[in-house]
Design a protein around this motif. Sequence first.
Motif, short mmCIF file in Angstrom:
data_model
loop_
_atom_site.label_atom_id
_atom_site.label_comp_id
_atom_site.label_asym_id
_atom_site.label_seq_id
_atom_site.Cartn_x
_atom_site.Cartn_y
_atom_site.Cartn_z
N SER A 130 0.63 -1.14 -0.01
CA SER A 130 -0.08 -0.03 -0.03
C SER A 130 0.84 1.43 0.20
CB SER A 130 -0.75 -0.09 1.13
OG SER A 130 -1.66 -0.82 1.08
N MET A 131 2.11 1.31 0.25
CA MET A 131 3.06 2.34 0.10
C MET A 131 3.20 2.98 -1.45
SD MET A 131 3.68 2.88 3.17
CE MET A 131 5.10 4.08 3.26
N PRO A 132 2.81 4.21 -1.42
CA PRO A 132 2.46 4.68 -2.71
C PRO A 132 3.81 4.78 -3.74
CG PRO A 132 2.35 6.54 -1.19
CD PRO A 132 2.43 5.24 -0.48
N PHE A 133 3.69 4.24 -4.72
CA PHE A 133 4.73 4.30 -5.82
C PHE A 133 6.22 3.72 -5.21
CE2 PHE A 133 1.92 7.82 -6.81
CZ PHE A 133 1.67 7.53 -8.12
N LEU A 134 6.23 2.81 -4.53
CA LEU A 134 7.20 2.02 -3.81
C LEU A 134 7.93 1.22 -4.86
CD1 LEU A 134 9.02 1.80 -1.45
CD2 LEU A 134 7.42 0.03 -0.62
N PHE A 135 7.36 0.53 -5.61
CA PHE A 135 7.78 -0.35 -6.72
C PHE A 135 7.62 0.00 -7.90
CE2 PHE A 135 7.10 -3.36 -2.92
CZ PHE A 135 8.48 -3.90 -2.67
N VAL A 139 -2.94 2.93 5.77
CA VAL A 139 -2.03 3.60 4.99
C VAL A 139 -2.78 4.10 3.76
CG1 VAL A 139 -0.06 3.32 3.45
CG2 VAL A 139 0.15 1.89 5.52
N LEU A 140 -3.69 3.22 3.31
CA LEU A 140 -4.42 3.91 2.18
C LEU A 140 -5.27 5.17 2.39
CD1 LEU A 140 -5.83 0.50 0.30
CD2 LEU A 140 -4.28 2.18 -0.53
N GLU A 141 -5.67 4.88 3.60
CA GLU A 141 -6.75 6.21 4.31
C GLU A 141 -5.90 7.42 4.32
OE1 GLU A 141 -7.78 5.57 8.39
OE2 GLU A 141 -7.99 7.79 8.61
N LYS A 142 -4.22 7.27 4.80
CA LYS A 142 -3.52 8.34 4.67
C LYS A 142 -3.21 8.75 3.50
CE LYS A 142 -0.36 10.94 6.68
NZ LYS A 142 -0.81 12.18 7.62
N PRO A 201 -15.87 9.29 7.31
CA PRO A 201 -15.06 8.64 8.45
C PRO A 201 -14.34 7.25 7.85
CG PRO A 201 -17.39 8.63 9.08
CD PRO A 201 -17.37 9.37 7.57
N PRO A 202 -13.26 6.98 7.73
CA PRO A 202 -12.89 5.81 7.23
C PRO A 202 -13.08 4.72 8.37
CG PRO A 202 -11.04 7.20 7.83
CD PRO A 202 -12.14 8.03 7.86
N TRP A 203 -13.21 5.12 9.87
CA TRP A 203 -13.25 4.09 10.47
C TRP A 203 -14.70 3.42 10.70
CZ3 TRP A 203 -16.76 6.13 13.74
CH2 TRP A 203 -16.97 7.32 13.77
N ALA A 204 -15.78 4.18 10.05
CA ALA A 204 -17.21 4.07 10.45
C ALA A 204 -17.53 2.49 10.07
CB ALA A 204 -17.90 5.06 9.62
N LEU A 209 -6.07 -16.45 22.18
CA LEU A 209 -5.23 -16.54 21.13
C LEU A 209 -4.82 -15.27 20.27
CD1 LEU A 209 -3.51 -18.86 19.47
CD2 LEU A 209 -5.63 -19.18 18.10
N ALA A 210 -6.07 -14.71 19.88
CA ALA A 210 -5.94 -13.49 19.29
C ALA A 210 -5.08 -12.56 19.83
CB ALA A 210 -7.11 -12.90 18.88
N ARG A 211 -5.16 -12.30 21.44
CA ARG A 211 -4.71 -11.55 22.03
C ARG A 211 -3.30 -11.70 22.12
NH1 ARG A 211 -4.73 -10.47 28.02
NH2 ARG A 211 -3.95 -8.37 28.24
N GLN A 212 -2.76 -12.99 22.20
CA GLN A 212 -1.39 -13.65 22.34
C GLN A 212 -0.86 -13.00 20.92
OE1 GLN A 212 -1.35 -17.63 23.07
NE2 GLN A 212 0.60 -17.95 21.93
N GLN A 213 -1.63 -13.33 20.00
CA GLN A 213 -0.97 -12.90 18.56
C GLN A 213 -0.78 -11.56 18.26
OE1 GLN A 213 -3.96 -15.08 16.26
NE2 GLN A 213 -2.88 -16.96 16.06
N GLY A 214 -1.55 -10.56 18.85
CA GLY A 214 -1.28 -9.23 18.69
C GLY A 214 -2.24 -8.74 17.70
N ILE A 215 -2.84 -9.35 16.99
CA ILE A 215 -3.51 -8.95 15.81
C ILE A 215 -4.46 -7.90 16.00
CG2 ILE A 215 -5.11 -9.67 13.80
CD1 ILE A 215 -4.22 -12.75 14.37
N VAL A 216 -4.43 -6.75 15.27
CA VAL A 216 -5.13 -5.68 15.45
C VAL A 216 -6.09 -5.47 14.07
CG1 VAL A 216 -3.51 -4.33 16.80
CG2 VAL A 216 -3.56 -3.94 14.25
N THR A 217 -7.23 -4.81 14.32
CA THR A 217 -8.10 -4.45 13.18
C THR A 217 -7.61 -3.69 12.11
OG1 THR A 217 -9.25 -2.52 14.07
CG2 THR A 217 -10.13 -4.93 14.85
N ILE A 218 -8.14 -3.97 10.89
CA ILE A 218 -7.35 -3.28 9.55
C ILE A 218 -7.53 -1.72 9.44
CG2 ILE A 218 -7.44 -3.18 7.22
CD1 ILE A 218 -7.95 -6.23 7.39
N ASP A 219 -8.94 -1.33 9.67
CA ASP A 219 -9.10 0.13 9.62
C ASP A 219 -8.63 1.04 10.79
OD1 ASP A 219 -9.75 -0.37 7.22
OD2 ASP A 219 -11.87 -0.22 7.70
N VAL A 220 -9.05 0.31 11.96
CA VAL A 220 -8.82 1.24 13.18
C VAL A 220 -7.53 1.00 13.98
CG1 VAL A 220 -9.98 1.93 15.18
CG2 VAL A 220 -11.39 1.55 13.37
#
Lengths: 330, 422, 179
Positions: A104-109, A174-177, C39-42, C110-121
């Motif tokens: 998602s980093m713009p124009f990287l490659f 990143v895309l949001e940014k 708002p991108p998080w909505a 398990l998800a907590r231990q893996q440290g996964i976060v949501t994509i948008d927020v």
Amino acid sequence: GQTQSAGGSPANAGGGSAGGDIQSLTIKISHVVAEDTPKHQGALAMKDTIEKESGGKIKVQVYPNSQLFGDKDEYQNLVANNVQFIIPDMAKLVGNDPGFNIPSMPFLFDSDEAAEAFWDGPKGQEIFKHLEKDGVLGLAMWPNGPKSITNNVRPIKSPEDMKGLKFRTQGGQVLEKVYSTLGAGSVSIPFDELYTALQQGTVDGEENTFSNIESKKFYEVQKYMTITNHTRVDYVLLTNTKFWNSLNDATKKIVMDGVKAGTQVARQKAAELNASALDKIKATGKMQIYTLTPEDVQKWRDALKPVYDEWTSKIGADVIQDAMSHNKKG
Amino acid sequence: MNATVVLFGTFALLCLIRVPIAVSLGVASLIALHLVDFTLYTVIQKMFSALNSATLMAIPGFVFAGAIMSKGGLSNHLISALRAWVGHMRGGVAVVTVLACMIFAAISGSSPATAAAIGAIMIPAMVESGYSKRYAMGLVAASGTLGILIPPSIPLIIYGSVAEESVGKLFSAGIIPGLVLGGILLVSAVIYARIKNFGGLPRESMQERWRKTGKAIWGFLLPVIILGGIYSGAVTPTEASIVAGAYGFLVSVLVYREMTWKGFLEVLRESINITAMIFLIIASATVFGMFLTTEQVPQDFAQWIESSTSNKWLFILGVNIMFFILGMFLESVAIILITLPILLPVLALFHINVIQFAIIMTMNMEFAMITPPVGLNLFVVSGIAREKIGEVVKGVVPFYGLMLIALVLVIVFPGLSLTLAK
Amino acid sequence: MWLRRIGQAEEALASIFFVLGMLINLYAVVMRYVFNMPPPWALEIFESVMTWAVFLGFGMALRDNHHIVVDLLYDRLPYAVKRWISVIANLIGFGYSVFMTVTGVQITLLARQQGIVTIDVGMPIWIPYLIMPIGMAFLGLFFVVKAYRALRGDRVEILGHISHEKQTAEMGHGGVPVS
Ligand code: NA
Ligand code: NA
């Protein structure tokens, strides 16, 4: 020729049992896209190679179209060994490791080859390694390709043309940014609703690879396309350690051959498909197409500098540096 | 294959001893998955992911909108205006119900959302105008299925992406078949009402009609707002459902002043209850479908049909029967994703047009919405009408025949689907 | 009494999430359409919050007898058999809920231990996942209460159809006392 190092990490990670006999087993490969995609062709190449080389002792079942697992649950099912290979979009893995923001980093490659070389190289492999703590092994990057921008409002040439438009993106910070830096809005809309949303003008545009724009028929409901190649869609072939470590050397070799064959086919088909998709889009004559010139690209790069200011440290300056080093010099 | 037998056997047994359908689906799937060495701790996450989808969220939105309209006075005013205009005609209110479903189908791509939005007003309207509740429920459940045939349509979008067909063409192909089925439902409504003597309220004066229409004007504005909102691009269908709810709330509180705090809480409770009931079934049915997929049951089924006949008509018959059977248990989207990739390559061999087949498949998916044990429209109607599922099924069964007529017409006359799709 | 309190707490939480979800969605529409600043998080938050309301609703719907059952056979059985079948059916539901609660805890940890976060927020994903065990635990609670009532010979529990017509037998709403 780019796939030599693709098997690097699992070979180190897997102890495996020694022995000569090929194990009898069934391998499941699950992914979330359609059948005539490079990803599915790559998965089928894996299947063919593994089944042939094992003399039928290993069976491979390929499940396309989110039939078995979807975006949101395939990773945990891989960890649980309910599936042995998945091929997620890296954008879906940014929650696991920020390194997956690279596409998602713009124009990287500047090309598929540069992106492939990065992921085959030490820095790319290091990002894959971060998944090993979950019991997941990153095997190889499978490309989809660079993304372009379509919209219904005006031809987009300079970064200023983006101002005030609303785009549907895959989501991700990143895309949001990228979009907010350009003064445009980025909206998450479910993929199933996107065609209708574009048609009815809920959003002005979207960004995608040629193959997606063609296969999802977005050109039917969009007037303008700008060939920007600004960001990418790339996938990563993943397996799990539980499965991998259960294989003896003979079996592991066959599976690895399958991985190599699949990677080669997926990479080759991705480039072919994007080229032919662009031809098809042009042939419909439904969109007015503009290609960014090198001067245009420089303007976009300058405009998008804030994205690098924010994200270089999060991803790692060394990683970004290494990624850029794979582009053609000059 | 053994695990599959266990799956269906357990499911049937549990249903018979009155374990909720959602739990029966879930328990049967867990047992069957365990038999094929599936690691089970991920199942709950599968259920969570299945529900964590914006497209599905149009269902709670429209359920809420319907509930608030009926508690807040909008529905009552609408119903009395409708009765004033068409209540004296035999089948008048039923005709309005079908037309409302057709209009709503033109903005929503989902059948349960259509049934939820229209049913909340029209089932009480029909009952108050002297129709039997069973018939009213059946009519709404069946007419609601038009949501996926008349464009836009989520199943057609998914068909388009699997078959690499133009979504625009597929949408156009659905228009005439949608009108044909709608027409059949309309004619049947009039005939049935004449036989059963439904409708036939005293004719009301023009002044009375306009007076009631004036009072109901806020209700009549709602479809204008939803249609306008979507066609002007202001909102997606899911968002429209919530805008409709907000509008219903504002009108109830500010205009009709019939909404109390207690009433509002009841509306919320009912909306959450109905949504949760439907969503638990969707989640469990997803797991049920996942088992069948891992065992390749639908895939083998489809392959068996295409390999066992070389006759075009037998093939179509076999495929339709397969869709009907799978549709009893699986979600329409799952059926398309699992079987279409196997069926597509042979369509050309049998000289079946891919676009016509899309409409045939979609009409089969309409059946899936109203066949027990897993039929979303049945659950929606059961929820909003507060009736037992068995009653809804009894109401809907006669409509299978009408829908079958439309399906046969679309199969026999390719022009119905292909004329507009050029 | 305690049961009633729990039921009310569940209902209050679910209602808050439901309303919050709708408000977020409306806010997103207004920001996108009127102010051109989506708002991108909505979407991510909207989906999460509505899913929370739905998971809490599983137990509510059981308490209010909204879950759909087939009473084809049950209606034809003598009372004594009904009673035992009702106990068994509710215990099966209880077992199912317990399984889902335990695995829900497992996958959340398990998800907590893996440290996964949501994509948008970028919110840790175990937070939305928490609703899986919580919702399933409520469901299990109401199943076990229903089993207990059937065992004690509560006629409303045994004879009352699980359907939507009757609002009389609501647990925690002044129906039959438990404690
Ligand atoms: Na529709
Ligand atoms: Na069904």
